[in-house]
Scaffold this active site. Sequence first.
Site, PDB file in Angstrom:
ATOM      1  N   ARG A 118      21.099  13.467  -0.283  1.00 38.82           N
ATOM      2  CA  ARG A 118      22.117  13.151   0.730  1.00 38.82           C
ATOM      3  C   ARG A 118      23.143  12.116   0.241  1.00 38.82           C
ATOM      4  NH1 ARG A 118      22.701  12.083   6.538  1.00 38.82           N
ATOM      5  NH2 ARG A 118      23.245   9.933   6.947  1.00 38.82           N
TER       6      ARG A 118
ATOM      7  N   TYR B   7      23.173   9.287  17.709  1.00 40.58           N
ATOM      8  CA  TYR B   7      22.467   8.019  17.567  1.00 40.58           C
ATOM      9  C   TYR B   7      23.463   6.964  17.122  1.00 40.58           C
ATOM     10  CZ  TYR B   7      22.212  10.544  13.048  1.00 40.58           C
ATOM     11  OH  TYR B   7      22.492  11.313  11.949  1.00 40.58           O
TER      12      TYR B   7
ATOM     13  N   HIS C 154      30.736  17.449   8.366  1.00 32.83           N
ATOM     14  CA  HIS C 154      29.306  17.361   8.021  1.00 32.83           C
ATOM     15  C   HIS C 154      28.578  18.611   8.528  1.00 32.83           C
ATOM     16  CE1 HIS C 154      28.986  12.876   7.177  1.00 32.83           C
ATOM     17  NE2 HIS C 154      30.220  12.972   7.652  1.00 32.83           N
TER      18      HIS C 154
ATOM     19  N   GLU D 122      24.946  18.898   2.408  1.00 29.85           N
ATOM     20  CA  GLU D 122      25.596  19.646   3.492  1.00 29.85           C
ATOM     21  C   GLU D 122      26.639  20.596   2.908  1.00 29.85           C
ATOM     22  OE1 GLU D 122      26.884  16.346   5.945  1.00 29.85           O
ATOM     23  OE2 GLU D 122      24.833  15.622   6.179  1.00 29.85           O
TER      24      GLU D 122
ATOM     25  N   ASN E  42      28.311   7.322   4.418  1.00 27.42           N
ATOM     26  CA  ASN E  42      28.725   7.249   5.820  1.00 27.42           C
ATOM     27  C   ASN E  42      28.075   6.077   6.553  1.00 27.42           C
ATOM     28  OD1 ASN E  42      30.640   8.446   7.486  1.00 27.42           O
ATOM     29  ND2 ASN E  42      29.068   9.555   8.673  1.00 27.42           N
TER      30      ASN E  42
ATOM     31  N   TYR F  14      24.002  19.444   9.690  1.00 27.48           N
ATOM     32  CA  TYR F  14      24.140  20.534  10.622  1.00 27.48           C
ATOM     33  C   TYR F  14      23.875  20.003  12.009  1.00 27.48           C
ATOM     34  CZ  TYR F  14      18.976  20.472  10.450  1.00 27.48           C
ATOM     35  OH  TYR F  14      17.645  20.086  10.507  1.00 27.48           O
TER      36      TYR F  14
ATOM     37  N   HIS G 131      28.089  13.846   2.457  1.00 26.81           N
ATOM     38  CA  HIS G 131      26.647  14.000   2.225  1.00 26.81           C
ATOM     39  C   HIS G 131      26.401  15.219   1.349  1.00 26.81           C
ATOM     40  CE1 HIS G 131      26.076  11.495   6.084  1.00 26.81           C
ATOM     41  NE2 HIS G 131      25.875  10.739   5.015  1.00 26.81           N
TER      42      HIS G 131
ATOM     43  N   GLU H  92      30.066  18.246  13.037  1.00 29.35           N
ATOM     44  CA  GLU H  92      28.807  18.723  12.455  1.00 29.35           C
ATOM     45  C   GLU H  92      28.819  20.234  12.601  1.00 29.35           C
ATOM     46  OE1 GLU H  92      26.250  17.016  11.150  1.00 29.35           O
ATOM     47  OE2 GLU H  92      26.520  14.941  11.800  1.00 29.35           O
TER      48      GLU H  92
HETATM   49  N1  ARG Z   1      25.114  12.886  10.869  1.00 29.16           N
HETATM   50  C1  ARG Z   1      26.162  11.936  10.604  1.00 29.16           C
HETATM   51  C2  ARG Z   1      25.599  10.752   9.866  1.00 29.16           C
HETATM   52  O1  ARG Z   1      24.440  10.435  10.010  1.00 29.16           O
HETATM   53  C3  ARG Z   1      26.799  11.514  11.897  1.00 29.16           C
HETATM   54  C4  ARG Z   1      28.136  10.983  11.743  1.00 29.16           C
HETATM   55  C5  ARG Z   1      28.697  10.483  13.050  1.00 29.16           C
HETATM   56  N2  ARG Z   1      29.631   9.411  12.824  1.00 29.16           N
HETATM   57  C6  ARG Z   1      29.252   8.230  12.368  1.00 29.16           C
HETATM   58  N3  ARG Z   1      30.164   7.339  12.153  1.00 29.16           N
HETATM   59  N4  ARG Z   1      28.040   7.917  12.183  1.00 29.16           N
HETATM   60  O2  ARG Z   1      26.291  10.136   9.107  1.00 29.16           O
HETATM   61 ZN    ZN Z   2      26.343  14.326   7.041  1.00 27.16          ZN
END
Ligand code: ARG
Ligand code: ZN
Length: 422
Positions: free
Chosen positions: A240, A362, A310, A185, A257, A312, A182, A384
Site C-alpha cells: 500500500r 473513518y 482510490h 489499488e 495519504n 475499493y 496507494h 473510492e
Molecule cells: N481509504 C482512504 C485512505 O485510507 C480514504 C481517503 C479519504 N480521505 C482522507 N483524507 N483520508 O487513505
Molecule cells: Zn487508497
Amino acid sequence: MRTLLILFVLIHSDKLLRTGGCEETQDQILSITPRTLEQVDILKNISSQHETALWQPVSSHYIKEETEVHLFVPANSSETVKGLLHKGAITHEVLLSNANELIEMQTRNYSTDPRSSSSFYERYHNLEDIFYWINKTQQDNPSTVKAILIGSSYEKRPLYALKLSLNNDLNKKAMWIDCGIHAREWISPAFCLWFVQYALAFYKINQDITDILDNMDVYILPVMNPDGYQYTWTTNRMWRKNRSVNRSNNCIGVDLNRNFDANWCTEGASDEPCTEIYCGAYPESEPESRAVADFLRSHKDSVQLYLSIHSYSQMLLFPYSCTLDEAENHNDLLEMVQEAAQVIRRHYRNTYKYGSGAKTIYLAPGGSDDWAYKLGIKYSFTFELQDRGRYGFLLPPSYISKACNEALIAVKTIALKVIEKT
Ligand code: ARG
Ligand code: ZN
C-alpha cells in the site's frame, strides 16, 4: 495381499482428502466477523503477526465487534491462520479462494495473448508501460498534452503529470487528478489513463467533456506512488505505502495519504513505521507527497477542483477526514457528490456511498484531499472506485471499463458544477 491393498487405499485416500481439504494451494481472501472482544483481539493478533494483509479495515487498530474484516491469507499461512480462528471459535467465509489466479489474470502478458479482444485501456499496465504511454500520449498530441516533471520518488523514479489543455483561452481554471497514491489499488492508475484517453477522443464530440475542457485545464498524475506500484507488480501485490526506508527499524514505507499537513498524525494515523497507516517523520517528509503539495501550492490560483482516486468500496468523499467538523461549504460538496452518485445509479445501476470522509469511513488525518481543501481548493474529493469487496484490489480486467466509466461520469458531473459555481 489384501491387507496391503487396503493399506494402500487408506494412505492414498488420506492424501486425497488432505489436498482437497485443508492444505491450500492458493492465496485466499477471508471474510471474518468477530463477535466478542476476545475474538477481536485474536483477529488483531493474527493480522499483525502472520504473513497476512488486511484489506479491510486498513489497520488492525480498527477491527471491532460485529464488523466484517477482509483478510488476505497467503497459502503457506493458511493452515496456521485457520487453526487460530478455529481455536478462538471464530467463523470465516472464503471470499476468494483463487487469489493467485486473479493476480495472474490482472498481470497476464496481453501482447502475446491473441484471444484477448480488450483494448489497451481495459487492461492493467506495469510502470514501464505507463511511462511509455505518457511519452507517447504527449508525442501524439503535441499541441494539447504536455508531460510535466513535478518531482521524483524515494527511489528516484520520475513523477510525471500530464497537462491537458484543449483550448487556448487565457485565464483558464484547472482541475487536478491524482491516481495511485496507494500501490495496490490498481484500478486507480487505470482510471487516470482512461480519463486522458476519453478527454482526447471525445473533445468536441461529447458535450460535457467539451464544456469541461473549454473551461479548465486538467493536470493528471497517473501514478503518484511509482515505487510502491512497481513493487506490487514484482514482489508483493498487497503493498500500500511508498518504499522509503525507515532508519530506526526494519519497516518500510509511509502511507502517503497520511503524510500531508492536515491534523497530521492525529487519531486515524500511526507514528509506528510498521503499520499500514504510518504518517512519516513529519508532514511532507516523503518526496511523493512533497512534489504534489509543491505543485498545488504554486498552482493554487488556477486549480479549483482537486480529485484523488482510490479503491475499493465505492464512495465519493469530501473533507474533512481529519476531523469530525463540517467543512465551510459542506452543503455544496454534499449536493455535488449526491448528484454524482445519482448519475452513477441512473446510468450504471451501481451504488456509491457519499459524505464527508470522517463520517462516511473513518477519521484519517494527513490526507491529500483535506490538505488541498485547507490550501484553498474548495472543491476537493476522494473517490473510492469499485468494487465493494467481491474482488477488492483484485478487480478483474473485465471490470475496468465499467468502473472507469462510472467514475468518469461522476467526475464530469462534479466538474460541471464547479464551473457553474466559480
Ligand atoms: N481509504 C482512504 C485512505 O485510507 C480514504 C481517503 C479519504 N480521505 C482522507 N483524507 N483520508 O487513505
Ligand atoms: Zn487508497
